[in-house]
Structure formats: C-alpha cells, structure tokens
Motif scaffolding. Structure first.
Motif, PDB file in Angstrom:
ATOM      1  N   ILE A  60      22.172 -65.174 -11.477  1.00  0.00           N
ATOM      2  CA  ILE A  60      22.156 -63.823 -11.800  1.00  0.00           C
ATOM      3  C   ILE A  60      23.855 -63.256 -12.168  1.00  0.00           C
ATOM      4  N   PRO A  61      24.561 -63.522 -11.260  1.00  0.00           N
ATOM      5  CA  PRO A  61      26.246 -63.325 -11.419  1.00  0.00           C
ATOM      6  C   PRO A  61      26.706 -63.731 -12.708  1.00  0.00           C
ATOM      7  N   ALA A  62      26.322 -64.912 -13.301  1.00  0.00           N
ATOM      8  CA  ALA A  62      26.805 -65.422 -14.492  1.00  0.00           C
ATOM      9  C   ALA A  62      26.246 -64.567 -15.533  1.00  0.00           C
ATOM     10  N   LYS A  63      24.815 -64.466 -15.271  1.00  0.00           N
ATOM     11  CA  LYS A  63      24.139 -63.645 -16.789  1.00  0.00           C
ATOM     12  C   LYS A  63      24.889 -62.344 -16.621  1.00  0.00           C
ATOM     13  N   GLN A  64      25.143 -61.493 -15.428  1.00  0.00           N
ATOM     14  CA  GLN A  64      25.733 -60.214 -15.416  1.00  0.00           C
ATOM     15  C   GLN A  64      27.119 -60.365 -16.383  1.00  0.00           C
ATOM     16  N   LYS A  65      27.807 -61.297 -16.025  1.00  0.00           N
ATOM     17  CA  LYS A  65      29.318 -61.649 -16.554  1.00  0.00           C
ATOM     18  C   LYS A  65      29.235 -61.646 -18.061  1.00  0.00           C
ATOM     19  N   VAL A  66      27.994 -62.370 -18.525  1.00  0.00           N
ATOM     20  CA  VAL A  66      28.000 -62.670 -19.929  1.00  0.00           C
ATOM     21  C   VAL A  66      27.492 -61.132 -20.752  1.00  0.00           C
ATOM     22  N   ILE A  67      26.559 -60.561 -20.046  1.00  0.00           N
ATOM     23  CA  ILE A  67      26.080 -59.439 -20.701  1.00  0.00           C
ATOM     24  C   ILE A  67      27.244 -58.280 -20.460  1.00  0.00           C
ATOM     25  N   ASP A  68      27.975 -58.228 -19.682  1.00  0.00           N
ATOM     26  CA  ASP A  68      29.018 -57.448 -19.797  1.00  0.00           C
ATOM     27  C   ASP A  68      30.000 -57.747 -20.811  1.00  0.00           C
ATOM     28  N   LEU A  69      30.096 -58.654 -20.990  1.00  0.00           N
ATOM     29  CA  LEU A  69      31.085 -59.267 -22.154  1.00  0.00           C
ATOM     30  C   LEU A  69      30.544 -58.955 -23.331  1.00  0.00           C
ATOM     31  N   PHE A  70      29.290 -58.999 -23.546  1.00  0.00           N
ATOM     32  CA  PHE A  70      28.727 -58.701 -24.690  1.00  0.00           C
ATOM     33  C   PHE A  70      28.525 -57.084 -25.145  1.00  0.00           C
ATOM     34  N   HIS A  71      28.423 -56.573 -23.871  1.00  0.00           N
ATOM     35  CA  HIS A  71      28.318 -54.962 -23.824  1.00  0.00           C
ATOM     36  C   HIS A  71      29.571 -54.233 -24.277  1.00  0.00           C
ATOM     37  N   LYS A  72      30.836 -55.066 -23.922  1.00  0.00           N
ATOM     38  CA  LYS A  72      32.210 -54.804 -24.245  1.00  0.00           C
ATOM     39  C   LYS A  72      32.522 -54.861 -25.703  1.00  0.00           C
ATOM     40  N   SER A  73      31.863 -56.092 -26.155  1.00  0.00           N
ATOM     41  CA  SER A  73      32.467 -56.486 -27.424  1.00  0.00           C
ATOM     42  C   SER A  73      31.645 -55.757 -28.550  1.00  0.00           C
ATOM     43  N   ASN A  79      16.104 -57.770 -17.299  1.00  0.00           N
ATOM     44  CA  ASN A  79      15.266 -56.965 -16.142  1.00  0.00           C
ATOM     45  C   ASN A  79      16.235 -57.616 -14.837  1.00  0.00           C
ATOM     46  N   LYS A  80      16.621 -56.624 -13.906  1.00  0.00           N
ATOM     47  CA  LYS A  80      17.383 -56.826 -12.621  1.00  0.00           C
ATOM     48  C   LYS A  80      18.891 -57.591 -13.096  1.00  0.00           C
ATOM     49  N   ILE A  81      19.157 -57.580 -14.335  1.00  0.00           N
ATOM     50  CA  ILE A  81      20.692 -57.883 -14.725  1.00  0.00           C
ATOM     51  C   ILE A  81      21.594 -57.010 -15.241  1.00  0.00           C
ATOM     52  N   SER A  82      21.269 -55.986 -15.918  1.00  0.00           N
ATOM     53  CA  SER A  82      21.853 -54.768 -16.432  1.00  0.00           C
ATOM     54  C   SER A  82      21.013 -53.907 -17.052  1.00  0.00           C
ATOM     55  N   ASP A  83      21.518 -52.738 -16.867  1.00  0.00           N
ATOM     56  CA  ASP A  83      20.560 -51.563 -17.399  1.00  0.00           C
ATOM     57  C   ASP A  83      21.611 -50.930 -18.421  1.00  0.00           C
ATOM     58  N   SER A  84      22.629 -51.550 -19.021  1.00  0.00           N
ATOM     59  CA  SER A  84      23.450 -51.069 -20.121  1.00  0.00           C
ATOM     60  C   SER A  84      22.837 -50.790 -21.345  1.00  0.00           C
ATOM     61  N   PHE A  85      21.973 -51.698 -21.548  1.00  0.00           N
ATOM     62  CA  PHE A  85      21.358 -51.538 -22.973  1.00  0.00           C
ATOM     63  C   PHE A  85      19.904 -50.850 -22.966  1.00  0.00           C
ATOM     64  N   LYS A  86      19.637 -50.418 -24.196  1.00  0.00           N
ATOM     65  CA  LYS A  86      18.303 -49.822 -24.184  1.00  0.00           C
ATOM     66  C   LYS A  86      17.477 -50.912 -24.901  1.00  0.00           C
ATOM     67  N   MET A  87      16.175 -51.125 -24.231  1.00  0.00           N
ATOM     68  CA  MET A  87      15.287 -51.979 -24.640  1.00  0.00           C
ATOM     69  C   MET A  87      14.206 -51.642 -25.510  1.00  0.00           C
ATOM     70  N   GLU A  88      14.053 -52.383 -26.840  1.00  0.00           N
ATOM     71  CA  GLU A  88      12.917 -51.957 -27.554  1.00  0.00           C
ATOM     72  C   GLU A  88      12.100 -53.243 -28.041  1.00  0.00           C
ATOM     73  N   ASN A  89      10.787 -52.820 -27.670  1.00  0.00           N
ATOM     74  CA  ASN A  89       9.961 -53.923 -28.117  1.00  0.00           C
ATOM     75  C   ASN A  89       9.485 -53.854 -29.520  1.00  0.00           C
ATOM     76  N   PHE A  90       9.509 -54.665 -30.534  1.00  0.00           N
ATOM     77  CA  PHE A  90       9.419 -54.286 -31.861  1.00  0.00           C
ATOM     78  C   PHE A  90       8.237 -54.955 -32.351  1.00  0.00           C
ATOM     79  N   GLY A  91       7.399 -55.776 -31.442  1.00  0.00           N
ATOM     80  CA  GLY A  91       6.082 -56.371 -31.876  1.00  0.00           C
ATOM     81  C   GLY A  91       6.324 -57.866 -31.782  1.00  0.00           C
ATOM     82  N   GLY A  92       7.354 -58.335 -32.662  1.00  0.00           N
ATOM     83  CA  GLY A  92       7.528 -59.722 -32.594  1.00  0.00           C
ATOM     84  C   GLY A  92       8.515 -60.028 -31.596  1.00  0.00           C
TER      85      GLY A  92
END
Ligand SMILES: C[S@@+](CC[C@H](N)C(=O)[O-])C[C@H]1O[C@@H](n2cnc3c(N)ncnc32)[C@H](O)[C@@H]1O
Length: 276
Positions: free
Chosen positions: A228-241, A257-270
């Motif tokens: 989890i800490p490593a996932k959070q680091k990577v997601i933080d990098l993506f959000h900043k980039s 889920n349980k990693i970051s709430d900085s993105f808006k999730m959207e289910n597009f069907g596929g």
C-alpha cells in the motif's frame, strides 16, 4: 563444479535480498517466494563465480559495479507478462472518448505515458489504434513508454514479436502492421517511430522530471506487485504529473480503493477510468 542448483539461499540472506529489492523497486517478495528468488538468481551467481548468496549480497552492496548489478538483479526479478491489445476496452475508451474530448477542448499536443510498458505491446497497441482512428492527423500525439527492466526495453525497441504476443489480435490488425520474419513478426517502422522508450523506475525521484507533464497515463498490471505505501507513492506521482483534465487507466484487477481519493472514478462499462 558448482552448479546453479547447488547455491541455496539461507533464510537471513533471503530477508536481506528481498529488502534490497524492495528498497530499490518496491517489489515485495512473500516468504513463500524464497525458492523462486533462489532459482532466478542462481545462474547469475554462477556467472559471477560466487558460491553463496552472502557473497552476492556483499557485491550488490559494496562493489564498484553495484549499480550495474542492481540493474541485472531487477531484470531477473520483474514479471513482464503482456500482449498486444490487452484489456482493449480501456484503449478503445481512450480513442473514442478521452482523446476526442481533449481535442474538442482545444488541446493540440497530447502526451500519453505507458508507465511499466514491459516489452512494448501496450504502447504499440495504443499507437496502432490511434493510427486506425486517424487521430495522429488531428493532434500532435506523443507516446512515452518506460519500464524498470532494461532487457524488455531493448526487446521493445526491436519491434520483433513472437506469436504469443498476438493472442486476441484480429488478423486484420496483425496483417496490416506486421511483416512476417521467420518465426517472428516485425512491427511497421511508422508505428514504432510513434513511441519513445526509456528506462524508468517508478520510485526514482528523477522520473517525474524525465517524463514531464502528461494528459493520459496507462499503468496496468504493475501496482499488484506493490504494497500500500508503494502504491500511494506511485499514485501521488501520477496525480502530480497529470494535467487537468487528465486520465489514468489501471489494470482490471487494480483499484485506488483505500489507496487514494485524489481521482474521480468512473465506470464506463468496459472498465474504469480515474479522472483528474
Ligand atoms: C506484468 S508487466 C505489465 C505490462 C503492461 N503494462 C501490461 O499491462 O500488459 C509489469 C511491468 O512492470 C515493470 N515494473 C515492475 N516494477 C517496476 C518499477 N518499480 N518501476 C517501473 N516498472 C516496474 C516490470 O518490469 C514489468 O515489465
């Protein structure tokens, strides 16, 4: 004579080696993976004329060639499974929805990053689909592709693939973009020229400056190897980039889920898209 099979890893050596791998690439090895590590590295130890993992760990930590050896080690321990048009629904979503929306909003230069691209099937699939949709003519589109493993990147840059990479690829796409070369298939050079490959460890603080700002990130089937800490680091990098609006596509079995709430999730069907 010492054979690869005779070099056994002791429990304390396994703990030290997996810590080294974790510190350098955040890849976690469960205790049950001790023999996997032993098997994957025994041949390398033999090449270096080591008789124990203790000597190899010392070499990794203190030798003048420790940086080069770290690269060799990481090349041995990553899992590089991939194929063309894998989890295609997300790629189609990018083509049909995300990029047209960026173009409509006036964006003329669009930057896409395939982070952890393995042997190139993912970024080249994006390039083929962008070409099929005629999108290279509508905007300047740059595709960056990075991976920690230098061997898969060398492979990617040759553009020469075996049948195993084509499971699920329609013959029309394969015939249009690949030329048979013995038992392999050579990718069209115009498609190859659309992707820029370079080595990138997702935990290297310099990576962000190297890739710059992006509009779309594909990072699929790699977060599963991180805690989890490593996932959070990577997601933080993506959000900043990412620019705003920006889009992040993860693998089907990966979630924020349980990693970051900085993105808006959207289910597009596929599948799922995470929007900034
Ligand atoms: C299973 S492949 C996924 C390839 C492709 N994204 C796909 O979904 O088909 C995972 C890739 O992540 C790369 N990887 C593992 N740890 C990494 C890290 N710390 N930084 C960058 N890439 C990493 C591996 O080398 C491997 O090529």
């Amino acid at each position: 004579m010492i054979t690869a099979a005779t070099i056994k890893i002791k429990d304390d050596e396994f703990v030290e080696l997996k810590d080294i791998i974790y510190k350098n690439a955040a890849i976690s090895f469960a205790d049950s993976k001790k023999y996997l590590l032993e098997n994957r590295l025994s041949k390398r130890l033999q090449e270096l004329n080591f008789t124990s993992f203790k000597d190899y760990i010392y070499y990794l930590k203190y030798d003048a060639k420790k940086r080069e050896e770290m690269e060799v080690l990481l090349n041995q321990v990553t899992i590089n499974e991939t194929y063309f048009l894998r989890e295609r629904a997300q790629m189609d979503h990018m083509i049909k929805t995300t990029i047209p929306a960026l173009i409509t909003a006036g964006k003329r230069n669009i930057r896409i990053w395939s982070a952890a691209c393995s042997s190139g099937e993912e970024p080249y699939s994006l390039a083929m689909l962008l070409n099929e949709a005629g999108l290279f003519a509508k905007a300047g589109i740059e595709i960056l592709a990075t991976d920690i493993n230098t061997e898969v990147l060398d492979f990617a840059q040759k553009g020469l693939y075996r049948t195993i990479s084509f499971r699920g690829v329609p013959p029309t796409i394969q015939d249009k973009y690949f030329r048979k070369d013995g038992f392999s298939f050579q990718l069209d050079s115009a498609i190859m020229s659309k992707v820029k490959f370079f080595q990138g460890n997702l935990f290297n603080p310099m990576l962000s400056a190297k890739v710059g700002r992006l509009d779309i990130i594909f990072c699929r089937n790699v977060l599963i190897y991180f805690d989890i800490p490593a996932k959070q680091k990577v997601i933080d990098l993506f959000h900043k980039s990412l620019n705003t609006p920006g889009a992040l596509y993860l693998g089907h079995s990966e979630t924020l889920n349980k990693i970051s709430d900085s993105f808006k999730m959207e289910n597009f069907g596929g599948g799922i898209i995470y929007r900034k």
